[in-house]
Design an enzyme around this catalytic site. Structure first.
Site, PDB file in Angstrom:
ATOM      1  N   ASN A 171     -52.543  -3.573  30.511  1.00 53.98           N
ATOM      2  CA  ASN A 171     -52.244  -4.428  29.368  1.00 53.98           C
ATOM      3  C   ASN A 171     -51.005  -5.256  29.712  1.00 53.98           C
ATOM      4  O   ASN A 171     -49.937  -4.693  29.992  1.00 53.98           O
ATOM      5  CB  ASN A 171     -51.990  -3.512  28.157  1.00 53.98           C
ATOM      6  CG  ASN A 171     -51.684  -4.304  26.907  1.00 53.98           C
ATOM      7  OD1 ASN A 171     -50.900  -5.249  26.953  1.00 53.98           O
ATOM      8  ND2 ASN A 171     -52.276  -3.914  25.792  1.00 53.98           N
ATOM      9  N   HIS A 174     -46.774  -7.257  27.409  1.00 54.77           N
ATOM     10  CA  HIS A 174     -45.310  -7.259  27.449  1.00 54.77           C
ATOM     11  C   HIS A 174     -44.734  -8.245  28.449  1.00 54.77           C
ATOM     12  O   HIS A 174     -43.553  -8.575  28.385  1.00 54.77           O
ATOM     13  CB  HIS A 174     -44.782  -5.840  27.650  1.00 54.77           C
ATOM     14  CG  HIS A 174     -45.083  -5.010  26.443  1.00 54.77           C
ATOM     15  ND1 HIS A 174     -44.635  -5.351  25.192  1.00 54.77           N
ATOM     16  CD2 HIS A 174     -45.848  -3.917  26.288  1.00 54.77           C
ATOM     17  CE1 HIS A 174     -45.097  -4.462  24.316  1.00 54.77           C
ATOM     18  NE2 HIS A 174     -45.842  -3.598  24.956  1.00 54.77           N
ATOM     19  N   HIS A 207     -53.790  -8.269  23.843  1.00 58.83           N
ATOM     20  CA  HIS A 207     -53.977  -8.171  22.397  1.00 58.83           C
ATOM     21  C   HIS A 207     -53.566  -9.507  21.783  1.00 58.83           C
ATOM     22  O   HIS A 207     -52.384  -9.864  21.812  1.00 58.83           O
ATOM     23  CB  HIS A 207     -53.090  -7.028  21.872  1.00 58.83           C
ATOM     24  CG  HIS A 207     -53.256  -6.748  20.418  1.00 58.83           C
ATOM     25  ND1 HIS A 207     -52.630  -5.683  19.795  1.00 58.83           N
ATOM     26  CD2 HIS A 207     -53.982  -7.368  19.449  1.00 58.83           C
ATOM     27  CE1 HIS A 207     -52.954  -5.670  18.516  1.00 58.83           C
ATOM     28  NE2 HIS A 207     -53.767  -6.690  18.271  1.00 58.83           N
ATOM     29  N   ARG A 209     -52.671 -11.066  18.820  1.00 55.57           N
ATOM     30  CA  ARG A 209     -52.301 -10.680  17.453  1.00 55.57           C
ATOM     31  C   ARG A 209     -52.361 -11.885  16.531  1.00 55.57           C
ATOM     32  O   ARG A 209     -52.122 -13.017  16.950  1.00 55.57           O
ATOM     33  CB  ARG A 209     -50.878 -10.096  17.444  1.00 55.57           C
ATOM     34  CG  ARG A 209     -50.826  -8.666  17.913  1.00 55.57           C
ATOM     35  CD  ARG A 209     -49.417  -8.138  17.796  1.00 55.57           C
ATOM     36  NE  ARG A 209     -49.390  -6.709  17.995  1.00 55.57           N
ATOM     37  CZ  ARG A 209     -49.465  -5.824  17.000  1.00 55.57           C
ATOM     38  NH1 ARG A 209     -49.526  -6.208  15.749  1.00 55.57           N
ATOM     39  NH2 ARG A 209     -49.466  -4.545  17.258  1.00 55.57           N
ATOM     40  N   ARG A 213     -47.316 -12.839  18.437  1.00 51.45           N
ATOM     41  CA  ARG A 213     -45.949 -12.488  18.854  1.00 51.45           C
ATOM     42  C   ARG A 213     -45.805 -12.423  20.375  1.00 51.45           C
ATOM     43  O   ARG A 213     -44.726 -12.543  20.897  1.00 51.45           O
ATOM     44  CB  ARG A 213     -45.492 -11.185  18.217  1.00 51.45           C
ATOM     45  CG  ARG A 213     -46.218  -9.975  18.738  1.00 51.45           C
ATOM     46  CD  ARG A 213     -45.636  -8.709  18.173  1.00 51.45           C
ATOM     47  NE  ARG A 213     -45.965  -8.542  16.764  1.00 51.45           N
ATOM     48  CZ  ARG A 213     -45.903  -7.384  16.132  1.00 51.45           C
ATOM     49  NH1 ARG A 213     -45.503  -6.312  16.791  1.00 51.45           N
ATOM     50  NH2 ARG A 213     -46.229  -7.277  14.874  1.00 51.45           N
ATOM     51  N   GLU A 234     -58.136  -7.112  22.990  1.00 50.97           N
ATOM     52  CA  GLU A 234     -57.795  -6.223  21.872  1.00 50.97           C
ATOM     53  C   GLU A 234     -57.531  -7.110  20.660  1.00 50.97           C
ATOM     54  O   GLU A 234     -56.865  -8.155  20.784  1.00 50.97           O
ATOM     55  CB  GLU A 234     -56.502  -5.511  22.278  1.00 50.97           C
ATOM     56  CG  GLU A 234     -56.397  -4.110  21.821  1.00 50.97           C
ATOM     57  CD  GLU A 234     -55.042  -3.568  22.210  1.00 50.97           C
ATOM     58  OE1 GLU A 234     -54.783  -3.436  23.410  1.00 50.97           O
ATOM     59  OE2 GLU A 234     -54.253  -3.304  21.295  1.00 50.97           O
ATOM     60  N   THR A 265     -49.281  -1.171  18.028  1.00 46.86           N
ATOM     61  CA  THR A 265     -50.379  -0.554  17.268  1.00 46.86           C
ATOM     62  C   THR A 265     -50.027   0.906  16.994  1.00 46.86           C
ATOM     63  O   THR A 265     -49.786   1.673  17.922  1.00 46.86           O
ATOM     64  CB  THR A 265     -51.688  -0.621  18.081  1.00 46.86           C
ATOM     65  OG1 THR A 265     -51.805  -1.942  18.605  1.00 46.86           O
ATOM     66  CG2 THR A 265     -52.879  -0.291  17.230  1.00 46.86           C
ATOM     67  N   GLU A 315     -61.797   4.123  22.245  1.00 43.10           N
ATOM     68  CA  GLU A 315     -60.568   4.358  23.014  1.00 43.10           C
ATOM     69  C   GLU A 315     -59.748   5.359  22.211  1.00 43.10           C
ATOM     70  O   GLU A 315     -59.378   5.097  21.053  1.00 43.10           O
ATOM     71  CB  GLU A 315     -59.785   3.059  23.209  1.00 43.10           C
ATOM     72  CG  GLU A 315     -58.504   3.308  24.009  1.00 43.10           C
ATOM     73  CD  GLU A 315     -57.673   2.046  24.242  1.00 43.10           C
ATOM     74  OE1 GLU A 315     -58.246   0.931  24.311  1.00 43.10           O
ATOM     75  OE2 GLU A 315     -56.440   2.183  24.338  1.00 43.10           O
ATOM     76  N   HIS A 355     -52.392   4.260  25.136  1.00 44.36           N
ATOM     77  CA  HIS A 355     -51.231   4.073  24.272  1.00 44.36           C
ATOM     78  C   HIS A 355     -50.145   5.060  24.617  1.00 44.36           C
ATOM     79  O   HIS A 355     -50.338   6.271  24.501  1.00 44.36           O
ATOM     80  CB  HIS A 355     -51.544   4.163  22.775  1.00 44.36           C
ATOM     81  CG  HIS A 355     -50.645   3.257  21.979  1.00 44.36           C
ATOM     82  ND1 HIS A 355     -49.311   3.530  21.781  1.00 44.36           N
ATOM     83  CD2 HIS A 355     -50.871   2.053  21.404  1.00 44.36           C
ATOM     84  CE1 HIS A 355     -48.778   2.543  21.095  1.00 44.36           C
ATOM     85  NE2 HIS A 355     -49.681   1.620  20.869  1.00 44.36           N
ATOM     86  N   GLY A 356     -49.034   4.513  25.069  1.00 42.48           N
ATOM     87  CA  GLY A 356     -47.854   5.324  25.353  1.00 42.48           C
ATOM     88  C   GLY A 356     -47.891   6.064  26.684  1.00 42.48           C
ATOM     89  O   GLY A 356     -46.952   6.789  27.004  1.00 42.48           O
TER      90      GLY A 356
HETATM   91  N1  PXP Z   1     -54.503   0.673  23.941  1.00 39.68           N
HETATM   92  C1  PXP Z   1     -54.308   0.033  22.775  1.00 39.68           C
HETATM   93  C2  PXP Z   1     -55.414  -0.014  21.798  1.00 39.68           C
HETATM   94  C3  PXP Z   1     -53.075  -0.585  22.484  1.00 39.68           C
HETATM   95  O1  PXP Z   1     -52.878  -1.191  21.289  1.00 39.68           O
HETATM   96  C4  PXP Z   1     -52.061  -0.548  23.456  1.00 39.68           C
HETATM   97  C5  PXP Z   1     -50.745  -1.242  23.169  1.00 39.68           C
HETATM   98  O2  PXP Z   1     -50.908  -2.589  23.157  1.00 39.68           O
HETATM   99  C6  PXP Z   1     -52.315   0.114  24.656  1.00 39.68           C
HETATM  100  C7  PXP Z   1     -53.535   0.746  24.870  1.00 39.68           C
HETATM  101  C8  PXP Z   1     -51.302   0.197  25.738  1.00 39.68           C
HETATM  102  O3  PXP Z   1     -50.230   0.956  25.288  1.00 39.68           O
HETATM  103  P1  PXP Z   1     -48.886   0.999  26.108  1.00 39.68           P
HETATM  104  O4  PXP Z   1     -48.363  -0.402  26.155  1.00 39.68           O
HETATM  105  O5  PXP Z   1     -48.029   1.921  25.329  1.00 39.68           O
HETATM  106  O6  PXP Z   1     -49.230   1.511  27.478  1.00 39.68           O
END
Ligand code: PXP
Length: 407
Positions: A171, A174, A207, A209, A213, A234, A265, A315, A355-356
């Site tokens: 992803n 960032h 993503h 949005r 942002r 996303e 998210t 997911e 995520h995370g």
């Molecule tokens: N999966 C989804 C659905 C997300 O919203 C995000 C964050 O944008 C991620 C995965 C990736 O998460 P992270 O940036 O914490 O690795």
């Protein structure tokens, strides 16, 4: 541990990869829809096998495989091929023992020009079908059913082996966050995506949005043209973004809940509460040939609802597992993810997770072979600030590949 593999044989001429066999046996249990049951596989030598063959079957000499079902007296039904199989009704969650002679397997492997592991896999498959009630000795028809089932399972195993390595999708939101901090043009998430792909990423996730942002419309348009692996968009299920997705046609979309105030998210979709609306969006996407993933918490209600409304993927949210401060809580969260990934897989959904996840928490999730792909962003971009993006991707990929190889 559903599959236990024990050695009662010295085999100076061979090295047996027990992880590989356990993994294949677990896949077979899953394909036979009995993954909740325990199975014991014992590898013996010809001397022990001859004794068992004599004692239980009154036949002299060794054989290749013997099956000892634990539930011989349990109620049996029939499957659609007439085999005695109704494991759901068997109260004991143990299938029994498969005993294999490694000496005989080695001789057969040479004779049939197979690797020892492929021969052992065939013997495990054959033994497992006996435990499930198939019996080629009953009649010609039964022999046919059993042979067909064996071929089907071995084919599935071949397929699952070729796709069993967990994939890493990155992803790049960032990268865009940093660009937007100054409102300029650098760093460009489109360039970042190319670097990620060259470092071995299997897909790119962005993503778009509602509040724009980080990722902008221009990014998604350009990524559609430049991403060579798979572009996963996303998005919240709102009309404006749905129309953009239908116009741009990413390789897949992941529907997520979206709140303007949140930093990222926060939780999974409440699919069960929004079935109608989400089903409509899935329908629109599917008509345009875009498969849909639903980002959900590790929760059986959400999995069932996702399946009911026709999602191709789910997911599973790994945030709570990653954010847990105490080991006990992290372990509980991990076990829930593992169990729910299994449920989703069994129901027929393809399973992603994310995520995370970071350089410490990813390995355990990557080792779950029901999960096909991980979506990771923040940890990789954060490390890239110090090591460069190429290095940061390769370091994460090494973790994912090592974990999914050893399972
Ligand atoms: N999966 C989804 C659905 C997300 O919203 C995000 C964050 O944008 C991620 C995965 C990736 O998460 P992270 O940036 O914490 O690795």
């Amino acid at each position: 541990m559903p599959v236990t593999l024990s050695f009662h044989a010295d085999c100076p001429n061979c090295r047996i990869n027990s992880r590989l066999l356990q993994r294949r046996a677990s896949t077979l249990l899953r394909e036979c829809r009995v993954s909740g049951h325990d199975l014991s596989i014992r590898l013996v030598n010809d001397t022990e096998m001859s004794w068992l063959n004599e004692h239980y079957r009154h036949k002299s000499g060794p054989t290749n495989v013997l099956s000892f079902p634990l539930s011989e007296n349990a109620d049996e039904g029939t499957d659609n091929h007439g085999a005695n199989i109704q494991l759901a009704q068997i109260p004991i969650k143990e299938l029994g023992d498969i005993v294999i002679s490694v000496d005989t397997a080695l001789r057969e492997a040479k004779e049939f020009h197979q690797s020892l592991h492929d021969r052992l896999t065939w013997l495990i498959t054959h033994g497992l079908l006996h435990l499930l009630g198939y019996d080629h000795e009953l009649s010609e028809a039964d022999a046919g059913y059993m042979l067909d089932k064996e071929h089907e399972l071995l084919n599935k195993l071949r397929h699952s082996r070729s796709t069993s390595m967990t994939q890493l999708a990155i992803n790049v939101d960032h990268i865009a966050t940093i660009r937007q901090a100054r409102g300029g043009v650098e760093p460009d998430p489109v360039a970042a995506a190319a670097i990620c792909e060259m470092a071995g990423a299997a897909g790119i996730v962005v993503h778009l949005r509602e509040d724009r942002r980080h990722i902008q419309d221009r990014d998604v348009r350009l990524l559609r043209e430049t991403v060579k692996t798979r572009l996963n968009l996303e998005m919240g299920a709102n009309k404006e973004i749905i129309d953009i997705a239908l116009g741009i046609r990413p390789d897949m979309v992941t529907l997520v809940p979206e709140k303007r105030q949140e930093l990222t998210t926060e939780g999974g979709l409440d699919v069960a509460a929004q079935k109608k609306m989400l089903a409509k969006t899935i329908n629109k996407m599917e008509k345009a040939g875009i498969p849909v993933s639903l980002f959900i918490d590790a929760d059986i209600r959400q999995i069932k609802a996702a399946h009911e409304i026709g999602a191709t993927f789910v997911e599973i949210h790994t945030g709570r597992y990653c954010d847990a401060i105490h080991d006990k809580v992290r372990e509980q969260e991990f076990q829930t993810i593992a169990a729910m990934a299994e449920e989703a897989y069994q129901i027929g959904l393809r399973v992603f997770a994310g995520h995370g996840l970071n350089y410490q928490t990813t390995a355990r999730i990557a080792a779950l072979d029901t999960i096909e792909e991980l979506s990771i962003g923040h940890a990789i971009v954060a490390r890239a600030a110090f090591t460069g993006l190429d290095r940061a991707v390769r370091d994460m990929l090494a973790i994912v590949q090592e974990a999914s190889r050893i399972g």
